[in-house]
Design an enzyme around this catalytic site. Structure first.
Site, PDB file in Angstrom:
ATOM      1  N   ARG A 103     -37.574  24.976  34.385  1.00  0.00           N
ATOM      2  CA  ARG A 103     -36.442  24.781  35.289  1.00  0.00           C
ATOM      3  C   ARG A 103     -36.877  24.348  36.680  1.00  0.00           C
ATOM      4  O   ARG A 103     -36.019  24.177  37.554  1.00  0.00           O
ATOM      5  CB  ARG A 103     -35.717  26.117  35.448  1.00  0.00           C
ATOM      6  CG  ARG A 103     -34.518  26.272  34.559  1.00  0.00           C
ATOM      7  CD  ARG A 103     -34.135  27.728  34.715  1.00  0.00           C
ATOM      8  NE  ARG A 103     -32.740  27.936  34.744  1.00  0.00           N
ATOM      9  CZ  ARG A 103     -32.046  28.369  33.689  1.00  0.00           C
ATOM     10  NH1 ARG A 103     -32.610  28.532  32.530  1.00  0.00           N
ATOM     11  NH2 ARG A 103     -30.778  28.621  33.810  1.00  0.00           N
TER      12      ARG A 103
ATOM     13  N   ARG B 270     -16.878  31.702  27.769  1.00  0.00           N
ATOM     14  CA  ARG B 270     -17.923  32.039  26.799  1.00  0.00           C
ATOM     15  C   ARG B 270     -17.887  33.521  26.439  1.00  0.00           C
ATOM     16  O   ARG B 270     -17.688  34.389  27.285  1.00  0.00           O
ATOM     17  CB  ARG B 270     -19.306  31.710  27.374  1.00  0.00           C
ATOM     18  CG  ARG B 270     -20.426  32.294  26.497  1.00  0.00           C
ATOM     19  CD  ARG B 270     -21.774  31.729  26.805  1.00  0.00           C
ATOM     20  NE  ARG B 270     -22.171  31.903  28.179  1.00  0.00           N
ATOM     21  CZ  ARG B 270     -23.251  31.328  28.706  1.00  0.00           C
ATOM     22  NH1 ARG B 270     -24.010  30.554  27.971  1.00  0.00           N
ATOM     23  NH2 ARG B 270     -23.535  31.523  29.976  1.00  0.00           N
TER      24      ARG B 270
ATOM     25  N   ARG C 281     -20.990  37.520  29.738  1.00  0.00           N
ATOM     26  CA  ARG C 281     -22.188  37.691  30.567  1.00  0.00           C
ATOM     27  C   ARG C 281     -21.821  37.998  32.014  1.00  0.00           C
ATOM     28  O   ARG C 281     -20.872  37.444  32.546  1.00  0.00           O
ATOM     29  CB  ARG C 281     -23.045  36.412  30.507  1.00  0.00           C
ATOM     30  CG  ARG C 281     -24.194  36.537  29.522  1.00  0.00           C
ATOM     31  CD  ARG C 281     -24.883  35.237  29.247  1.00  0.00           C
ATOM     32  NE  ARG C 281     -25.355  34.527  30.430  1.00  0.00           N
ATOM     33  CZ  ARG C 281     -26.063  33.401  30.368  1.00  0.00           C
ATOM     34  NH1 ARG C 281     -26.365  32.882  29.187  1.00  0.00           N
ATOM     35  NH2 ARG C 281     -26.458  32.796  31.453  1.00  0.00           N
TER      36      ARG C 281
ATOM     37  N   ARG D   6     -25.087  28.858  40.266  1.00  0.00           N
ATOM     38  CA  ARG D   6     -26.053  28.420  39.252  1.00  0.00           C
ATOM     39  C   ARG D   6     -26.070  26.889  39.146  1.00  0.00           C
ATOM     40  O   ARG D   6     -27.122  26.294  38.947  1.00  0.00           O
ATOM     41  CB  ARG D   6     -25.717  29.042  37.894  1.00  0.00           C
ATOM     42  CG  ARG D   6     -26.083  30.536  37.814  1.00  0.00           C
ATOM     43  CD  ARG D   6     -25.310  31.272  36.734  1.00  0.00           C
ATOM     44  NE  ARG D   6     -25.506  30.753  35.403  1.00  0.00           N
ATOM     45  CZ  ARG D   6     -24.654  30.923  34.393  1.00  0.00           C
ATOM     46  NH1 ARG D   6     -23.535  31.628  34.581  1.00  0.00           N
ATOM     47  NH2 ARG D   6     -24.916  30.431  33.215  1.00  0.00           N
TER      48      ARG D   6
HETATM   49  P1  AP5 Z   1     -24.059  27.606  25.702  1.00  0.00           P
HETATM   50  O1  AP5 Z   1     -24.640  26.933  24.513  1.00  0.00           O
HETATM   51  O2  AP5 Z   1     -24.082  29.083  25.776  1.00  0.00           O
HETATM   52  O3  AP5 Z   1     -24.642  26.939  27.048  1.00  0.00           O
HETATM   53  P2  AP5 Z   1     -26.086  26.982  27.683  1.00  0.00           P
HETATM   54  O4  AP5 Z   1     -26.473  25.586  28.005  1.00  0.00           O
HETATM   55  O5  AP5 Z   1     -27.023  27.793  26.848  1.00  0.00           O
HETATM   56  O6  AP5 Z   1     -25.731  27.701  29.060  1.00  0.00           O
HETATM   57  P3  AP5 Z   1     -26.341  28.984  29.772  1.00  0.00           P
HETATM   58  O7  AP5 Z   1     -25.303  29.513  30.700  1.00  0.00           O
HETATM   59  O8  AP5 Z   1     -26.937  29.921  28.793  1.00  0.00           O
HETATM   60  O9  AP5 Z   1     -27.451  28.311  30.611  1.00  0.00           O
HETATM   61  P4  AP5 Z   1     -28.133  28.871  31.820  1.00  0.00           P
HETATM   62  O10 AP5 Z   1     -29.210  27.868  31.920  1.00  0.00           O
HETATM   63  O11 AP5 Z   1     -27.331  29.058  33.037  1.00  0.00           O
HETATM   64  O12 AP5 Z   1     -28.487  30.389  31.423  1.00  0.00           O
HETATM   65  P5  AP5 Z   1     -29.828  31.074  30.957  1.00  0.00           P
HETATM   66  O13 AP5 Z   1     -29.473  32.180  30.058  1.00  0.00           O
HETATM   67  O14 AP5 Z   1     -30.805  30.071  30.531  1.00  0.00           O
HETATM   68  O15 AP5 Z   1     -22.536  27.099  25.828  1.00  0.00           O
HETATM   69  C1  AP5 Z   1     -21.677  27.579  26.848  1.00  0.00           C
HETATM   70  C2  AP5 Z   1     -20.254  27.756  26.309  1.00  0.00           C
HETATM   71  O16 AP5 Z   1     -19.709  26.488  25.981  1.00  0.00           O
HETATM   72  C3  AP5 Z   1     -20.164  28.592  25.009  1.00  0.00           C
HETATM   73  O17 AP5 Z   1     -19.002  29.365  25.082  1.00  0.00           O
HETATM   74  C4  AP5 Z   1     -20.074  27.542  23.890  1.00  0.00           C
HETATM   75  O18 AP5 Z   1     -19.324  28.014  22.802  1.00  0.00           O
HETATM   76  C5  AP5 Z   1     -19.351  26.391  24.592  1.00  0.00           C
HETATM   77  N1  AP5 Z   1     -19.795  25.074  24.136  1.00  0.00           N
HETATM   78  C6  AP5 Z   1     -21.075  24.684  23.838  1.00  0.00           C
HETATM   79  N2  AP5 Z   1     -21.093  23.375  23.484  1.00  0.00           N
HETATM   80  C7  AP5 Z   1     -19.805  22.925  23.583  1.00  0.00           C
HETATM   81  C8  AP5 Z   1     -19.175  21.646  23.339  1.00  0.00           C
HETATM   82  N3  AP5 Z   1     -19.890  20.582  22.944  1.00  0.00           N
HETATM   83  N4  AP5 Z   1     -17.828  21.564  23.555  1.00  0.00           N
HETATM   84  C9  AP5 Z   1     -17.103  22.657  23.965  1.00  0.00           C
HETATM   85  N5  AP5 Z   1     -17.650  23.873  24.191  1.00  0.00           N
HETATM   86  C10 AP5 Z   1     -18.979  24.018  24.011  1.00  0.00           C
HETATM   87  O19 AP5 Z   1     -30.361  31.683  32.355  1.00  0.00           O
HETATM   88  C11 AP5 Z   1     -29.700  32.750  32.980  1.00  0.00           C
HETATM   89  C12 AP5 Z   1     -30.454  33.167  34.240  1.00  0.00           C
HETATM   90  O20 AP5 Z   1     -31.773  33.614  33.878  1.00  0.00           O
HETATM   91  C13 AP5 Z   1     -30.699  32.069  35.283  1.00  0.00           C
HETATM   92  O21 AP5 Z   1     -29.605  31.917  36.146  1.00  0.00           O
HETATM   93  C14 AP5 Z   1     -31.958  32.596  35.984  1.00  0.00           C
HETATM   94  O22 AP5 Z   1     -31.644  33.608  36.885  1.00  0.00           O
HETATM   95  C15 AP5 Z   1     -32.753  33.206  34.834  1.00  0.00           C
HETATM   96  N6  AP5 Z   1     -33.654  32.233  34.195  1.00  0.00           N
HETATM   97  C16 AP5 Z   1     -33.629  31.828  32.899  1.00  0.00           C
HETATM   98  N7  AP5 Z   1     -34.597  30.929  32.656  1.00  0.00           N
HETATM   99  C17 AP5 Z   1     -35.261  30.762  33.833  1.00  0.00           C
HETATM  100  C18 AP5 Z   1     -36.352  29.940  34.232  1.00  0.00           C
HETATM  101  N8  AP5 Z   1     -36.969  29.108  33.370  1.00  0.00           N
HETATM  102  N9  AP5 Z   1     -36.760  30.018  35.527  1.00  0.00           N
HETATM  103  C19 AP5 Z   1     -36.181  30.866  36.400  1.00  0.00           C
HETATM  104  N10 AP5 Z   1     -35.133  31.655  36.091  1.00  0.00           N
HETATM  105  C20 AP5 Z   1     -34.674  31.600  34.815  1.00  0.00           C
HETATM  106 MG    MG Z   2     -27.977  29.672  27.057  1.00  0.00          MG
END
Ligand code: AP5
Ligand code: MG
Ligand code: ZN
Length: 215
Positions: free
Chosen positions: A88, A127, A160, A171
């Site tokens: 990221r 979600r 969440r 975000r």
């Molecule tokens: P979903 O598939 O859940 O989306 P996603 O891309 O996985 O979104 P996230 O919110 O999980 O991403 P994020 O990057 O913010 O969170 P993460 O957990 O990585 O889909 C979303 C919704 O849309 C669902 O309800 C689904 O059903 C629907 N949907 C999907 N596709 C669709 C379509 N085509 N049409 C309609 N609806 C659809 O990170 C969380 C936190 O962790 C960060 O903020 C940070 O604090 C930390 N973190 C994680 N990784 C790192 C890193 N590498 N470095 C630093 N901090 C980090």
């Molecule tokens: Mg995700």
């Protein structure tokens, strides 16, 4: 298949990764999922990460780099992996490159899911996720058969903590500032494949498989 899924919060990385793990029999490595599990267990890493996550900020690079370095050494990554939500930042991408070089592995592709900002907010506020098996749903776009209950395992669905509108906007800003430079980074490496993530889940899935068959 050694793959990175890139895209803003709500782009569908987790949704597509779950499908790809079944298709290719390789693990999904979601740093977000690993961090949320650590928060739930109250480990030292979880305690450190919680404040960053709740405010929509990134967890420090050294923490997530440590997580992924350790995870990639496990045996189930030998035939491939799907990185979901990592890297990221540019330092994370550089660390991954060093890491893979050390393991004598090369990335096959970086797939970027492109979605409009307003659609992202709608996706994230609606979600729901299963507490037991982690399956994701959306109250309008991908609802469970019974409200609040997982189709796959009967587990309870939850929202969440960071899926509140104000945190979502933060975000998205963080994504634009710190993560979006990675599209140029991987385009320059000749690995970037862009997909229109505004289409229905099944259509994105089909196009994803077509793109990956060609790499
Ligand atoms: P979903 O598939 O859940 O989306 P996603 O891309 O996985 O979104 P996230 O919110 O999980 O991403 P994020 O990057 O913010 O969170 P993460 O957990 O990585 O889909 C979303 C919704 O849309 C669902 O309800 C689904 O059903 C629907 N949907 C999907 N596709 C669709 C379509 N085509 N049409 C309609 N609806 C659809 O990170 C969380 C936190 O962790 C960060 O903020 C940070 O604090 C930390 N973190 C994680 N990784 C790192 C890193 N590498 N470095 C630093 N901090 C980090
Ligand atoms: Mg995700
Ligand atoms: Zn479930």
């Amino acid at each position: 298949m050694k793959l990175i899924l890139l895209g803003p919060p709500g782009a569908g990385k987790g949704t597509q990764a779950k499908m790809l793990t079944e298709e290719f029999g390789i693990p999904q490595i979601s740093t977000g999922d690993i961090l949320r599990a650590a928060v739930k267990e109250g480990t030292p890493m979880g305690i450190k990460a919680k404040g960053f996550m709740d405010s929509g900020a990134l967890v420090p690079d050294e923490v997530v780099i440590g997580i992924v370095t350790e995870r990639l050494q496990k045996e189930d990554c030998n035939s491939g992996f799907i990185l979901d939500g990592f890297p990221r930042t540019v330092p994370q991408a550089d660390a991954l490159a060093d890491n893979l070089k050390g393991l004598d592995k090369d990335l096959d592709a970086v797939v970027s899911l492109e979605v409009d900002v307003e659609a992202l907010v709608e996706r994230l506020t609606g979600r729901r996720t299963c507490k037991e098996c982690g399956r994701g749903y959306h109250i309008a776009f991908d609802p469970s058969r019974t409200e609040g209950v997982c189709d796959a395992c009967g587990g309870e669905l939850f929202q969440r903590d960071d899926d509140q509108e104000e945190t979502i906007r933060k975000r998205l800003d963080v994504y634009n500032e710190q993560t979006s430079p990675l599209t140029d980074y991987y385009a320059a490496a000749g690995l970037l494949k862009s997909l229109d993530g505004m289409q229905e889940i099944g259509t994105v899935q089909q196009q994803m498989l077509e793109v990956l068959k060609a790499v």
